[in-house]
Each structure stands twice: as structure tokens, then as C-alpha cells.
Design a protein around this motif. Structure first.
Motif, PDB file in Angstrom:
ATOM      1  N   GLU A 100     -66.232 -52.854  57.900  1.00 47.88           N
ATOM      2  CA  GLU A 100     -67.159 -51.818  58.348  1.00 47.88           C
ATOM      3  C   GLU A 100     -66.532 -50.958  59.448  1.00 47.88           C
ATOM      4  O   GLU A 100     -66.628 -49.723  59.417  1.00 47.88           O
ATOM      5  CB  GLU A 100     -68.468 -52.440  58.849  1.00 47.88           C
ATOM      6  N   ASP A 101     -65.870 -51.607  60.414  1.00 40.21           N
ATOM      7  CA  ASP A 101     -65.233 -50.859  61.500  1.00 40.21           C
ATOM      8  C   ASP A 101     -64.038 -50.050  60.990  1.00 40.21           C
ATOM      9  O   ASP A 101     -63.803 -48.927  61.440  1.00 40.21           O
ATOM     10  CB  ASP A 101     -64.780 -51.806  62.616  1.00 40.21           C
ATOM     11  N   GLU A 102     -63.287 -50.630  60.070  1.00 39.41           N
ATOM     12  CA  GLU A 102     -62.148 -49.915  59.487  1.00 39.41           C
ATOM     13  C   GLU A 102     -62.627 -48.658  58.752  1.00 39.41           C
ATOM     14  O   GLU A 102     -62.030 -47.583  58.884  1.00 39.41           O
ATOM     15  CB  GLU A 102     -61.392 -50.820  58.504  1.00 39.41           C
ATOM     16  N   ALA A 103     -63.704 -48.812  57.986  1.00 32.39           N
ATOM     17  CA  ALA A 103     -64.239 -47.673  57.240  1.00 32.39           C
ATOM     18  C   ALA A 103     -64.690 -46.568  58.187  1.00 32.39           C
ATOM     19  O   ALA A 103     -64.378 -45.391  57.974  1.00 32.39           O
ATOM     20  CB  ALA A 103     -65.405 -48.127  56.357  1.00 32.39           C
ATOM     21  N   GLN A 104     -65.395 -46.938  59.258  1.00 37.77           N
ATOM     22  CA  GLN A 104     -65.866 -45.929  60.207  1.00 37.77           C
ATOM     23  C   GLN A 104     -64.700 -45.242  60.915  1.00 37.77           C
ATOM     24  O   GLN A 104     -64.723 -44.035  61.146  1.00 37.77           O
ATOM     25  CB  GLN A 104     -66.807 -46.568  61.229  1.00 37.77           C
ATOM     26  N   TRP A 105     -63.674 -46.019  61.244  1.00 41.29           N
ATOM     27  CA  TRP A 105     -62.468 -45.438  61.854  1.00 41.29           C
ATOM     28  C   TRP A 105     -61.854 -44.408  60.906  1.00 41.29           C
ATOM     29  O   TRP A 105     -61.468 -43.308  61.329  1.00 41.29           O
ATOM     30  CB  TRP A 105     -61.451 -46.541  62.154  1.00 41.29           C
ATOM     31  N   PRO A 126     -67.995 -35.781  52.559  1.00 42.91           N
ATOM     32  CA  PRO A 126     -69.403 -36.100  52.852  1.00 42.91           C
ATOM     33  C   PRO A 126     -69.995 -37.142  51.906  1.00 42.91           C
ATOM     34  O   PRO A 126     -70.779 -37.997  52.320  1.00 42.91           O
ATOM     35  CB  PRO A 126     -70.110 -34.749  52.688  1.00 42.91           C
ATOM     36  N   TYR A 127     -69.599 -37.079  50.644  1.00 41.27           N
ATOM     37  CA  TYR A 127     -70.092 -38.053  49.666  1.00 41.27           C
ATOM     38  C   TYR A 127     -69.530 -39.442  49.958  1.00 41.27           C
ATOM     39  O   TYR A 127     -70.225 -40.459  49.839  1.00 41.27           O
ATOM     40  CB  TYR A 127     -69.706 -37.624  48.246  1.00 41.27           C
ATOM     41  N   MET A 128     -68.279 -39.478  50.331  1.00 46.49           N
ATOM     42  CA  MET A 128     -67.615 -40.750  50.653  1.00 46.49           C
ATOM     43  C   MET A 128     -68.292 -41.431  51.837  1.00 46.49           C
ATOM     44  O   MET A 128     -68.547 -42.641  51.815  1.00 46.49           O
ATOM     45  CB  MET A 128     -66.146 -40.480  50.968  1.00 46.49           C
ATOM     46  N   VAL A 129     -68.586 -40.631  52.859  1.00 39.36           N
ATOM     47  CA  VAL A 129     -69.214 -41.180  54.072  1.00 39.36           C
ATOM     48  C   VAL A 129     -70.639 -41.622  53.785  1.00 39.36           C
ATOM     49  O   VAL A 129     -71.059 -42.723  54.167  1.00 39.36           O
ATOM     50  CB  VAL A 129     -69.186 -40.133  55.205  1.00 39.36           C
ATOM     51  N   LYS A 130     -71.398 -40.760  53.094  1.00 40.01           N
ATOM     52  CA  LYS A 130     -72.812 -41.059  52.828  1.00 40.01           C
ATOM     53  C   LYS A 130     -72.973 -42.348  52.031  1.00 40.01           C
ATOM     54  O   LYS A 130     -73.832 -43.185  52.334  1.00 40.01           O
ATOM     55  CB  LYS A 130     -73.459 -39.898  52.078  1.00 40.01           C
ATOM     56  N   ALA A 131     -72.143 -42.528  51.009  1.00 35.30           N
ATOM     57  CA  ALA A 131     -72.238 -43.728  50.168  1.00 35.30           C
ATOM     58  C   ALA A 131     -71.408 -44.885  50.710  1.00 35.30           C
ATOM     59  O   ALA A 131     -71.459 -45.986  50.163  1.00 35.30           O
ATOM     60  CB  ALA A 131     -71.792 -43.401  48.742  1.00 35.30           C
ATOM     61  N   ASN A 132     -70.651 -44.624  51.797  1.00 33.48           N
ATOM     62  CA  ASN A 132     -69.786 -45.634  52.406  1.00 33.48           C
ATOM     63  C   ASN A 132     -68.931 -46.328  51.342  1.00 33.48           C
ATOM     64  O   ASN A 132     -68.957 -47.538  51.176  1.00 33.48           O
ATOM     65  CB  ASN A 132     -70.621 -46.663  53.182  1.00 33.48           C
ATOM     66  N   TRP A 133     -68.149 -45.499  50.656  1.00 35.38           N
ATOM     67  CA  TRP A 133     -67.371 -45.991  49.520  1.00 35.38           C
ATOM     68  C   TRP A 133     -66.547 -47.220  49.846  1.00 35.38           C
ATOM     69  O   TRP A 133     -66.528 -48.186  49.080  1.00 35.38           O
ATOM     70  CB  TRP A 133     -66.417 -44.897  49.025  1.00 35.38           C
ATOM     71  N   LEU A 134     -65.841 -47.205  50.961  1.00 34.55           N
ATOM     72  CA  LEU A 134     -64.888 -48.283  51.242  1.00 34.55           C
ATOM     73  C   LEU A 134     -65.575 -49.634  51.363  1.00 34.55           C
ATOM     74  O   LEU A 134     -65.069 -50.643  50.875  1.00 34.55           O
ATOM     75  CB  LEU A 134     -64.088 -47.967  52.508  1.00 34.55           C
ATOM     76  N   VAL A 135     -66.726 -49.663  52.005  1.00 40.23           N
ATOM     77  CA  VAL A 135     -67.477 -50.920  52.145  1.00 40.23           C
ATOM     78  C   VAL A 135     -68.123 -51.303  50.817  1.00 40.23           C
ATOM     79  O   VAL A 135     -68.194 -52.485  50.465  1.00 40.23           O
ATOM     80  CB  VAL A 135     -68.517 -50.807  53.271  1.00 40.23           C
TER      81      VAL A 135
END
Length: 200
Positions: A100-105, A126-135
Motif C-alpha cells: 500500500e505504501d509502495e503504491a502511494q509512493w 487518474p484511472y490507475m490511482v482511482k482503482a489502485n491498480w498495484l494493490v
């Protein structure tokens, strides 16, 4: 490898991470990477080295072969996404920082360097952030969403949206292959990154 692996293998070096992330799907071919700052160039070149190593590796070919009957030349793309799932799921084995922290970074890094990003990445962010793809990669539903999106981009010709069936069916085999392969890739990528950084 897919997004998460490329980010991880950049070893938290900001400009390298950006280069490693934007290297695919943005028309950065041949020597066109040279228009970017040096550290971003390193990331782009590292991305290419990682992809070459991955595509030629016998363990990855073993994973891909399991999918080839149903998905043909899309099998390699699917395996890349499966491997990102296992990296996300087992993230704590590879990093002391939470996923979660890595994704936010990473999202903040892209937002802070927005003007440097290619147009396609600016559009996707914006789509990547909104859906939090990495997590989201850490669960099968998240992987299914990625595959559905990719299938739409192939006009439903790839049938990638169905591939979680094989992921569930051969879950242990795919995970074992990823685990063995990723150890080799980490070593390879670390040495390549250091040698590329020496050229700056």
C-alpha cells in the motif's frame, strides 16, 4: 513482467522508476528514449533488458506453454500479469515497505512528474490511482479486471478475460514458477541497473 515488477526492480530510484514504467506502450522505440533525461533513459533501457531476459527464460516459457492452446501469442502477456499477482500477494517477502505504501509512493511520484510523462501515461494515471491498480493485483478479482480491460483493447479477440480459469486451475504451479524465476530476475536486474547507472 508487468507494471509492479518493473516498479519493484527499479529499486526506489525515482527517475529510473519513471523510465521503467513508461517504457512500454508509449511509442518509445529505438533511440527515441534519448529525448528523456539520463536517469529516465536508464529506466527505459533497464525495462528492455528485463523484458529480453524474461521472454527468453525457460521457466517463463514453461508458464506460457500452459496457456498457449487457448490464448496463443497473448500467453506471454497473461503470464506477465499472473506474475505481478504473485509479486503483489507475496510482497512482504520482497520488501520491508508495505504494498500500500509502495503504491502511494509511486502514484505520488508520477503526479509530481506529470509533465515529464508521455501523453498516454498522463491519460492512464487518474484511472490507475482511482482503482489502485498495484494493490488490486494482490487478489484474483483485481487480475480479472486487468485481463478484461486488456481483452477489450484487443476487441475481444484474445479472450484474456477467461484466463483466471487457468490461474485458479494451476495456481500452485504458476506460483512456484514465479518464485524461482523472480529470484533469478532480481539478481539479473540489480546487476544491469548498476551497470547502466555507471554510464550516467
Amino acid at each position: 513482467m508487468n507494471y509492479l515488477a518493473h516498479i519493484y526492480l527499479s529499486e526506489s530510484k525515482e527517475k529510473v522508476t519513471i523510465g521503467n514504467f513508461i517504457a512500454d506502450g508509449n511509442g518509445i522505440t529505438g533511440k527515441s528514449y534519448k529525448k528523456f533525461p539520463k536517469a529516465i533513459q536508464v529506466g527505459i533501457l533497464l525495462h528492455r533488458q528485463i523484458d529480453t531476459f524474461t521472454d527468453a527464460h525457460p521457466i517463463v516459457k514453461q508458464s506460457t506453454k500452459r496457456l498457449h492452446k487457448n490464448y496463443g501469442h497473448y500467453s506471454g502477456i497473461i503470464v506477465d500479469i499472473f506474475y505481478d499477482h504473485f509479486l503483489a500477494k507475496n510482497w512482504s517477502k520482497y520488501s520491508e515497505i508495505s504494498l500500500e505504501d509502495e503504491a502511494q509512493w509511486f502514484y505520488t511520484l508520477l503526479q509530481n512528474n506529470f509533465d515529464t510523462l508521455p501523453e498516454r501515461t498522463q491519460y492512464l494515471l487518474p484511472y490507475m490511482v482511482k482503482a489502485n491498480w498495484l494493490v488490486s493485483y494482490s487478489n484474483i478479482k483485481g487480475i480479472e479486471d486487468v485481463l478484461v480491460g486488456m481483452d477489450k483493447r484487443t476487441k475481444n479477440l484474445s479472450h484474456m478475460h477467461l484466463a483466471t480459469k487457468e490461474l485458479r486451475m494451476y495456481y500452485d504451479e504458476f506460483e512456484a514458477e514465479f518464485t524461482t524465476f523472480f529470484e533469478e530476475l532480481r539478481t539479473f536486474s540489480h546487476h544491469k541497473l548498476n551497470s547502466l547507472l555507471d554510464t550516467i
